[in-house]
Design a protein around this motif. Structure first.
Motif, PDB file in Angstrom:
ATOM      1  N   LEU A  46     -44.082  94.323  78.027  1.00  0.00           N
ATOM      2  CA  LEU A  46     -45.201  94.406  78.965  1.00  0.00           C
ATOM      3  C   LEU A  46     -46.336  95.224  78.365  1.00  0.00           C
ATOM      4  O   LEU A  46     -47.516  94.851  78.480  1.00  0.00           O
ATOM      5  CB  LEU A  46     -44.733  95.021  80.282  1.00  0.00           C
ATOM      6  N   ARG A  47     -45.995  96.329  77.718  1.00  0.00           N
ATOM      7  CA  ARG A  47     -47.024  97.163  77.090  1.00  0.00           C
ATOM      8  C   ARG A  47     -47.769  96.372  76.016  1.00  0.00           C
ATOM      9  O   ARG A  47     -49.010  96.436  75.918  1.00  0.00           O
ATOM     10  CB  ARG A  47     -46.375  98.412  76.493  1.00  0.00           C
ATOM     11  N   ALA A  48     -47.035  95.611  75.230  1.00  0.00           N
ATOM     12  CA  ALA A  48     -47.665  94.820  74.178  1.00  0.00           C
ATOM     13  C   ALA A  48     -48.544  93.719  74.757  1.00  0.00           C
ATOM     14  O   ALA A  48     -49.639  93.437  74.242  1.00  0.00           O
ATOM     15  CB  ALA A  48     -46.589  94.217  73.269  1.00  0.00           C
ATOM     16  N   ALA A  49     -48.091  93.085  75.825  1.00  0.00           N
ATOM     17  CA  ALA A  49     -48.871  92.015  76.448  1.00  0.00           C
ATOM     18  C   ALA A  49     -50.158  92.556  77.047  1.00  0.00           C
ATOM     19  O   ALA A  49     -51.215  91.916  76.960  1.00  0.00           O
ATOM     20  CB  ALA A  49     -48.031  91.322  77.521  1.00  0.00           C
ATOM     21  N   LEU A  50     -50.100  93.745  77.659  1.00  0.00           N
ATOM     22  CA  LEU A  50     -51.301  94.345  78.220  1.00  0.00           C
ATOM     23  C   LEU A  50     -52.268  94.761  77.119  1.00  0.00           C
ATOM     24  O   LEU A  50     -53.493  94.599  77.256  1.00  0.00           O
ATOM     25  CB  LEU A  50     -50.927  95.551  79.081  1.00  0.00           C
ATOM     26  N   ALA A  51     -51.733  95.279  76.032  1.00  0.00           N
ATOM     27  CA  ALA A  51     -52.587  95.688  74.924  1.00  0.00           C
ATOM     28  C   ALA A  51     -53.274  94.492  74.281  1.00  0.00           C
ATOM     29  O   ALA A  51     -54.427  94.586  73.833  1.00  0.00           O
ATOM     30  CB  ALA A  51     -51.764  96.449  73.888  1.00  0.00           C
ATOM     31  N   ALA A  52     -52.575  93.345  74.257  1.00  0.00           N
ATOM     32  CA  ALA A  52     -53.143  92.136  73.667  1.00  0.00           C
ATOM     33  C   ALA A  52     -53.955  91.329  74.669  1.00  0.00           C
ATOM     34  O   ALA A  52     -54.519  90.293  74.313  1.00  0.00           O
ATOM     35  CB  ALA A  52     -52.022  91.273  73.091  1.00  0.00           C
ATOM     36  N   HIS A  53     -53.998  91.784  75.899  1.00  0.00           N
ATOM     37  CA  HIS A  53     -54.716  91.084  76.973  1.00  0.00           C
ATOM     38  C   HIS A  53     -54.239  89.634  77.087  1.00  0.00           C
ATOM     39  O   HIS A  53     -55.039  88.687  77.131  1.00  0.00           O
ATOM     40  CB  HIS A  53     -56.230  91.132  76.745  1.00  0.00           C
ATOM     41  N   LEU A  62     -43.365  88.762  82.763  1.00  0.00           N
ATOM     42  CA  LEU A  62     -42.709  89.962  82.242  1.00  0.00           C
ATOM     43  C   LEU A  62     -42.442  90.988  83.343  1.00  0.00           C
ATOM     44  O   LEU A  62     -41.514  91.792  83.234  1.00  0.00           O
ATOM     45  CB  LEU A  62     -43.587  90.592  81.153  1.00  0.00           C
ATOM     46  N   CYS A  63     -43.271  90.980  84.397  1.00  0.00           N
ATOM     47  CA  CYS A  63     -43.093  91.932  85.507  1.00  0.00           C
ATOM     48  C   CYS A  63     -42.061  91.457  86.525  1.00  0.00           C
ATOM     49  O   CYS A  63     -41.619  92.255  87.371  1.00  0.00           O
ATOM     50  CB  CYS A  63     -44.424  92.159  86.215  1.00  0.00           C
ATOM     51  N   GLU A  64     -41.697  90.192  86.490  1.00  0.00           N
ATOM     52  CA  GLU A  64     -40.820  89.637  87.508  1.00  0.00           C
ATOM     53  C   GLU A  64     -39.440  90.301  87.466  1.00  0.00           C
ATOM     54  O   GLU A  64     -38.815  90.402  86.414  1.00  0.00           O
ATOM     55  CB  GLU A  64     -40.668  88.138  87.298  1.00  0.00           C
ATOM     56  N   GLY A  65     -39.008  90.753  88.635  1.00  0.00           N
ATOM     57  CA  GLY A  65     -37.673  91.321  88.752  1.00  0.00           C
ATOM     58  C   GLY A  65     -37.550  92.758  88.322  1.00  0.00           C
ATOM     59  O   GLY A  65     -36.436  93.296  88.294  1.00  0.00           O
ATOM     60  N   GLN A  66     -38.649  93.421  87.968  1.00  0.00           N
ATOM     61  CA  GLN A  66     -38.565  94.823  87.571  1.00  0.00           C
ATOM     62  C   GLN A  66     -39.770  95.591  88.097  1.00  0.00           C
ATOM     63  O   GLN A  66     -40.831  95.010  88.342  1.00  0.00           O
ATOM     64  CB  GLN A  66     -38.489  94.960  86.052  1.00  0.00           C
ATOM     65  N   LYS A  67     -39.582  96.888  88.263  1.00  0.00           N
ATOM     66  CA  LYS A  67     -40.654  97.745  88.751  1.00  0.00           C
ATOM     67  C   LYS A  67     -41.635  98.034  87.628  1.00  0.00           C
ATOM     68  O   LYS A  67     -41.246  98.250  86.480  1.00  0.00           O
ATOM     69  CB  LYS A  67     -40.067  99.052  89.287  1.00  0.00           C
ATOM     70  N   VAL A  68     -42.922  98.040  87.967  1.00  0.00           N
ATOM     71  CA  VAL A  68     -43.957  98.332  86.976  1.00  0.00           C
ATOM     72  C   VAL A  68     -43.927  99.825  86.656  1.00  0.00           C
ATOM     73  O   VAL A  68     -44.005 100.664  87.560  1.00  0.00           O
ATOM     74  CB  VAL A  68     -45.345  97.931  87.504  1.00  0.00           C
ATOM     75  N   PRO A  69     -43.798 100.186  85.396  1.00  0.00           N
ATOM     76  CA  PRO A  69     -43.801 101.616  85.035  1.00  0.00           C
ATOM     77  C   PRO A  69     -45.122 102.273  85.423  1.00  0.00           C
ATOM     78  O   PRO A  69     -46.199 101.661  85.316  1.00  0.00           O
ATOM     79  CB  PRO A  69     -43.614 101.590  83.511  1.00  0.00           C
ATOM     80  N   ASP A  70     -45.058 103.518  85.852  1.00  0.00           N
ATOM     81  CA  ASP A  70     -46.256 104.221  86.296  1.00  0.00           C
ATOM     82  C   ASP A  70     -47.305 104.311  85.198  1.00  0.00           C
ATOM     83  O   ASP A  70     -48.511 104.200  85.465  1.00  0.00           O
ATOM     84  CB  ASP A  70     -45.886 105.629  86.773  1.00  0.00           C
ATOM     85  N   GLU A  71     -46.851 104.506  83.947  1.00  0.00           N
ATOM     86  CA  GLU A  71     -47.815 104.689  82.868  1.00  0.00           C
ATOM     87  C   GLU A  71     -48.558 103.401  82.501  1.00  0.00           C
ATOM     88  O   GLU A  71     -49.588 103.439  81.832  1.00  0.00           O
ATOM     89  CB  GLU A  71     -47.114 105.243  81.619  1.00  0.00           C
ATOM     90  N   LEU A  72     -48.030 102.231  82.950  1.00  0.00           N
ATOM     91  CA  LEU A  72     -48.672 100.955  82.647  1.00  0.00           C
ATOM     92  C   LEU A  72     -49.442 100.368  83.831  1.00  0.00           C
ATOM     93  O   LEU A  72     -50.109  99.349  83.686  1.00  0.00           O
ATOM     94  CB  LEU A  72     -47.625  99.932  82.182  1.00  0.00           C
ATOM     95  N   ARG A  73     -49.344 101.010  84.980  1.00  0.00           N
ATOM     96  CA  ARG A  73     -49.940 100.438  86.188  1.00  0.00           C
ATOM     97  C   ARG A  73     -51.464 100.348  86.087  1.00  0.00           C
ATOM     98  O   ARG A  73     -52.069  99.357  86.514  1.00  0.00           O
ATOM     99  CB  ARG A  73     -49.533 101.262  87.409  1.00  0.00           C
ATOM    100  N   LYS A  74     -52.089 101.370  85.524  1.00  0.00           N
ATOM    101  CA  LYS A  74     -53.551 101.348  85.405  1.00  0.00           C
ATOM    102  C   LYS A  74     -54.024 100.151  84.584  1.00  0.00           C
ATOM    103  O   LYS A  74     -54.939  99.422  84.983  1.00  0.00           O
ATOM    104  CB  LYS A  74     -54.038 102.657  84.776  1.00  0.00           C
ATOM    105  N   ASP A  75     -53.392  99.942  83.433  1.00  0.00           N
ATOM    106  CA  ASP A  75     -53.772  98.809  82.594  1.00  0.00           C
ATOM    107  C   ASP A  75     -53.448  97.480  83.264  1.00  0.00           C
ATOM    108  O   ASP A  75     -54.190  96.499  83.114  1.00  0.00           O
ATOM    109  CB  ASP A  75     -53.067  98.892  81.239  1.00  0.00           C
ATOM    110  N   LEU A  76     -52.338  97.437  84.013  1.00  0.00           N
ATOM    111  CA  LEU A  76     -51.960  96.205  84.712  1.00  0.00           C
ATOM    112  C   LEU A  76     -53.004  95.838  85.757  1.00  0.00           C
ATOM    113  O   LEU A  76     -53.436  94.681  85.844  1.00  0.00           O
ATOM    114  CB  LEU A  76     -50.585  96.370  85.368  1.00  0.00           C
ATOM    115  N   TRP A  77     -53.433  96.807  86.542  1.00  0.00           N
ATOM    116  CA  TRP A  77     -54.410  96.514  87.590  1.00  0.00           C
ATOM    117  C   TRP A  77     -55.749  96.089  86.982  1.00  0.00           C
ATOM    118  O   TRP A  77     -56.407  95.177  87.488  1.00  0.00           O
ATOM    119  CB  TRP A  77     -54.593  97.741  88.478  1.00  0.00           C
ATOM    120  N   LYS A  78     -56.167  96.744  85.910  1.00  0.00           N
ATOM    121  CA  LYS A  78     -57.422  96.355  85.256  1.00  0.00           C
ATOM    122  C   LYS A  78     -57.331  94.928  84.722  1.00  0.00           C
ATOM    123  O   LYS A  78     -58.303  94.171  84.775  1.00  0.00           O
ATOM    124  CB  LYS A  78     -57.728  97.334  84.120  1.00  0.00           C
TER     125      LYS A  78
END
Length: 714
Positions: A46-53, A62-78
């Motif tokens: 997930l971190r790699a996918a967000l970094a690569a947009h 990648l998020c299906e079935g799992q909780k979004v980590p707090d440290e990645l939530r900001k990038d996910l929402w953007k």
């Protein structure tokens, strides 16, 4: 099937979604141009996918079935809001930091910033300053005024809690308000009328119950819509809820989340004896009981209801409710006058032509029999709307047959009733009356085909003969040739390449929709029961903390019957005399306020006579009205000045309470009805009604006859 040009962009978006979704089922190329490989799953992926947009559908998988980590939530929402490439709009701001209602804005920002945990006093003050800067700049750039009930500080708080910069804070807030917060969230606003249509579609009994309790949708829905539940759920649960919401990318999902809340509170609403404002407060607090573990079930139930709802309403209402510009709707902007959920003929046609799982329509064709015989949907049910007025007995027989069909296979078989008219306003007025009949019977899943049969043959073009049963173009042309839409449709050529592409897109979308429908339906009952139990527990705890209100038991007594039912009615009930002495009495009686369709209401079996009249009030005011007689009551309908063909039930009194009917000597068309209790010298007048009636003899004769019938039966 032909599609209008406005759908091109929509279809391109669908094609992109479907192509990305298909790629998810194929092996993923993890090479990024170097020798290193990207992780295939988990937090690192997930971190790699967000970094690569990466495409949002890849991120969603990648998020299906799992909780979004707090440290990645900001990038996910953007990423979900598509603001990661937006420039810093606040960087060049040099204007004054002020606006109207500045003190209110500041106090509300302070209130919200207090909810942020772990901040020092200086950090909290900085948070308040950041919120004020974003909101004031938002007001100035959009030329809007800040109001205490806008809910913007609550909406801004989750973004602020992620430690965003002011630039990201503004961009995310702006994108959220434009894409996901419905416009017009005020009293009697459009979002609340749309929610009522959805509630009426899925649970007409509950919709009627809330109407009876005078609980309008805005009373409980407004706080949910303007903050997407976060102001009720709290930050921890609200952030997880937003993770799901933004990944779904459906701005109308909020309506189905609210629908889940209300539908699963039905038994609680039925049992409540609270005043409307108290009951609304209890409903508003229901989301506070949700935990992080409940969110997945909450969204699964909402998506299930969405899958059992016609989808064309989203296109109809999107421009009315969302976006930064003014609405350019394809349908009337007056949602409050829409009788039931409208469905596009295109969607009905697609559902009829496809096979497999998913929602199905059972078409009720309400056109006259001569039009029905020259072309129709396969396996539809014919219910001539004209029978409602011209042959009520035949209409009742046909309706009973349809009821049996609905009870036997309607809900269980997944078929939803969709009423189809001709598409011509004059004829479709009767269709609206038929639909109202079914809504009064609390039949769920009732919709009305927008555009009618004219729209259908316009979409089909030269393919009409291969899709419709017994289609006769010559006869159809005789019926509809004067209508411009019919002529235009038949002057066009056969399907273009874009039409074929549109059909292909829809087939792919329906195939995936059917798969989703099956997966959601499989666990619906268990999740619904679990969710309802949670709400019941919270509701019961609320009631325990509230002050109990005891109502003394009351039994029926003889004094409860203020008058006799027709027996011993005075022989001189009809009098022609001066009646100025009646002005000393009140003139309201039992006031009511139910809104009804005049034609439909006056043709029910209970109404024996209907007379147009003018109700006279205060000696000067006159209101167009209708005087109705039933077997034991007199009912007064007052016409609505802003809605032709509709009225409100203003008064209702028993015929047995009529003490005297008088007419003025100089104005025999002005009739006064005196009501009260007692007999002879003991009679007491409690109120009166006065009308100007064109045919007074006919009215008084009908009343005298009906009272005589009542005496015979007594």
């Amino acid at each position: 099937v032909k599609m209008d040009n406005n759908n091109d962009e929509f279809l391109k978006e669908i094609d992109e979604l479907l192509s990305v979704s298909d790629k998810l089922e194929e092996p993923v190329d993890t090479c990024d141009g170097s020798d290193e490989q990207r992780p295939s799953n988990g937090v690192d992926a997930l971190r790699a996918a967000l970094a690569a947009h990466d495409d949002i559908e890849v991120i969603r998988g990648l998020c299906e079935g799992q909780k979004v980590p707090d440290e990645l939530r900001k990038d996910l929402w953007k990423e979900c809001l598509n603001v990661w490439r937006r420039p810093d709009a606040l960087g060049g701001w040099t204007g004054p930091l002020d606006c109207e209602d500045q003190e209110v804005l500041h106090s509300q920002c302070v209130e919200q910033a207090a909810k942020l945990e772990g901040l020092s006093q200086s950090e909290r003050e900085q948070a308040v300053s950041d919120m004020e800067l974003v909101l004031i700049y938002y007001c100035k750039t959009r030329n809007m005024r800040y109001t205490p009930d806008c809910g913007w500080p609550e909406l801004l708080l989750p973004f602020l809690s992620l430690g965003m910069t002011n630039a990201d804070l503004f961009n995310c807030f702006y994108a959220m308000t434009v894409k996901y917060i419905p416009r017009d969230c005020r009293a009697d606003g459009r979002p609340f009328h749309l929610f009522r249509l959805l509630l009426l579609y899925h649970d007409p009994l509950l919709c009627s119950l809330l109407d009876t309790k005078k609980l309008a949708p805005e009373a409980y829905l407004q706080p949910w819509l303007r903050s997407l539940f976060v102001c009720q759920c709290g930050l921890e649960v609200g952030r997880v809820m937003w993770d799901h919401y933004l990944l779904e990318r459906d701005p109308f999902l909020i309506f189905f989340l609210a629908l889940v809340m209300i539908v699963n509170s039905k038994e609680l609403v039925q049992a409540s004896t609270d005043a409307p404002d108290v009951l609304a407060g209890s409903l508003i607090r229901l989301p506070a009981e949700l935990s992080v573990e409940d969110i997945e079930d909450f969204f699964s139930l909402a998506k299930y209801y969405a899958s059992r709802t016609p989808q064309s309403f989203k296109k109809d209402f999107h421009s009315l409710l969302y976006g930064s510009g003014r609405s350019l709707a394809s349908i009337s902007t007056n949602i409050s006058h829409v009788l039931c959920l409208p469905v596009s003929v295109q969607e009905i046609l697609d559902c009829k032509l496809r096979q497999g799982a998913g929602m199905k329509f059972f078409v009720v064709d309400c056109r006259p029999v001569e039009q029905f015989s020259c072309g129709r949907f396969p396996n539809c049910f014919h219910l001539d709307a004209n029978l409602l007025l011209h042959s009520p007995e035949d209409f009742s027989v046909a309706v009973e047959r349809l009821y049996k069909r609905v009870r036997r296979t309607g809900v269980e078989g997944g078929e939803h009733l969709c009423f189809l008219g001709s598409g011509r306003e004059q004829e479709d007025q009767y269709v609206v009356m038929v639909v109202a009949k079914f809504l009064q019977k609390a039949v769920p899943y009732v919709s009305l085909a927008r555009g009618g049969f004219l729209e259908l043959i316009g979409l089909l073009g030269s393919r009409a003969s291969s899709v419709l049963e017994d289609y006769e173009p010559t006869k159809c042309q005789q019926f509809y040739s004067e209508t411009s839409s019919y002529t235009a449709a038949h002057q066009q050529n056969d399907h273009s390449d874009s039409d074929s592409d549109a059909s292909m897109y829809r087939q792919k979308l329906h195939a995936k929709g059917a798969k989703l429908y099956e997966s959601l339906a499989s666990g619906f009952k268990d999740k619904s029961l679990k969710f309802k139990t949670r709400l019941n527990q919270f509701w019961n705890s609320e009631q325990k903390h509230s002050s109990p209100v005891t109502t003394p038991t009351r039994h029926v007594s003889n004094s409860d019957r203020p008058s006799r039912r027709y027996r011993n009615v005075h022989a001189d009930i009809f009098v022609i005399a001066d009646d100025e002495e009646e002005n000393e009495h009140g003139s309201s009686g039992e006031e009511m306020d139910q809104m009804i369709n005049i034609s439909l209401f006056t043709t029910t079996g209970d109404v024996l006579h209907s007379f147009p009249c003018m109700e006279l009030r205060d000696g000067t005011s006159e209101y167009p009205s209708h005087l109705l007689l039933t077997k034991d009551s007199m009912v007064i309908l007052r016409e609505l000045s802003d809605r032709a063909g509709w009225a409100r039930v203003k008064h209702r009194c028993r015929l047995g309470s009529i003490l005297k009917i008088t007419a003025k000597k100089k104005h025999p068309d002005i009739i006064t009805f005196k009501f009260g209790s007692g007999f002879g010298a003991e009679a007491v007048v409690t109120h009166y009604w006065r009308f100007r009636i064109p045919n007074t003899q006919k009215v008084t004769a009908a009343i005298k006859t009906q009272i005589g019938v009542g005496e015979d039966k007594s």
